[in-house]
Design an enzyme around this catalytic site. Sequence first.
Site, short mmCIF file in Angstrom:
data_model
loop_
_atom_site.label_atom_id
_atom_site.label_comp_id
_atom_site.label_asym_id
_atom_site.label_seq_id
_atom_site.Cartn_x
_atom_site.Cartn_y
_atom_site.Cartn_z
NE ARG A 157 35.26 42.68 41.70
CZ ARG A 157 34.54 42.15 40.75
NH1 ARG A 157 33.27 41.89 40.94
NH2 ARG A 157 35.07 41.87 39.57
CB THR A 205 36.28 38.80 50.18
OG1 THR A 205 36.75 40.12 49.87
CG2 THR A 205 37.24 38.14 51.13
CG ASP A 222 38.19 44.26 33.78
OD1 ASP A 222 38.17 45.51 33.60
OD2 ASP A 222 38.46 43.75 34.88
CG ASP A 275 41.73 44.79 32.42
OD1 ASP A 275 42.37 45.71 32.98
OD2 ASP A 275 41.69 43.62 32.84
N1 URA Z 1 33.50 44.55 36.20
C1 URA Z 1 33.67 44.44 34.87
O1 URA Z 1 34.40 45.21 34.26
N2 URA Z 1 33.01 43.46 34.23
C2 URA Z 1 32.19 42.61 34.86
O2 URA Z 1 31.61 41.75 34.21
C3 URA Z 1 32.02 42.76 36.25
C4 URA Z 1 32.69 43.74 36.90
#
Ligand code: URA
Length: 209
Positions: free
Chosen positions: A104, A108, A200, A203
């Site tokens: 991503r 943007t 995330d 992560d």
């Molecule tokens: N990706 C993630 O890991 N967490 C989010 O909240 C949105 C996208």
Amino acid sequence: MAAALTVIDHPLIGALLTRLRTEDAGQGAFRRHLHEISRLMAFEVTRDLATREVAIRTPLAEARGTELLRPLVLVPILRAGLGMLTGITDVVSDALVGHIGMARDPDTHRPFSYYCNLPARVREADVLLIDPMLATGHSAAEAAAKLKAEGAERLRFVNLVSCPEGIAHFTSAHPDIPVFTAAIDERLDDRAYIVPGLGDAGDRYFGTI
Ligand code: URA
């Protein structure tokens, strides 16, 4: 006609998701809970897969049983989708696995594909596209478009936590693809994270925080 949106409402999944969301769940706990939830979700997501009768022989007698009519192909979106793969292959050990890498753009929030490797049988298979977070829905919609372009015809999209914005985008791009989620959260924040969400997912799963 728009495809079904299924919110998998199960007490065990709800309790595990609550632990997973918790800020102080460490990496080991996060990973374990994501595997457990994915295993439980696999039952619901595959509940109506087509089967056929087969003749077998047990140690005692001839018998009849069933097997899946079509191969099952799992396609995690890299990298967070890998977190849901283990739990699903625990219950469908002979599933074939493809990979789609979507990244991503941080400014943007638009997705781009940097990797795609699919089993040849994707065309005849039931295909589960997997990504724990349905946030903007752009990556998942792009990945689904790529799968269709490669010939996949029977797609389902499995995620753990979704939000109204992501559901709206994905289902308008692919009204034919059933969506399975364990939770619909409130909203996206201005960084395109789901709120309250769980942070995330990649992560936290891989420990790259
Ligand atoms: N990706 C993630 O890991 N967490 C989010 O909240 C949105 C996208």
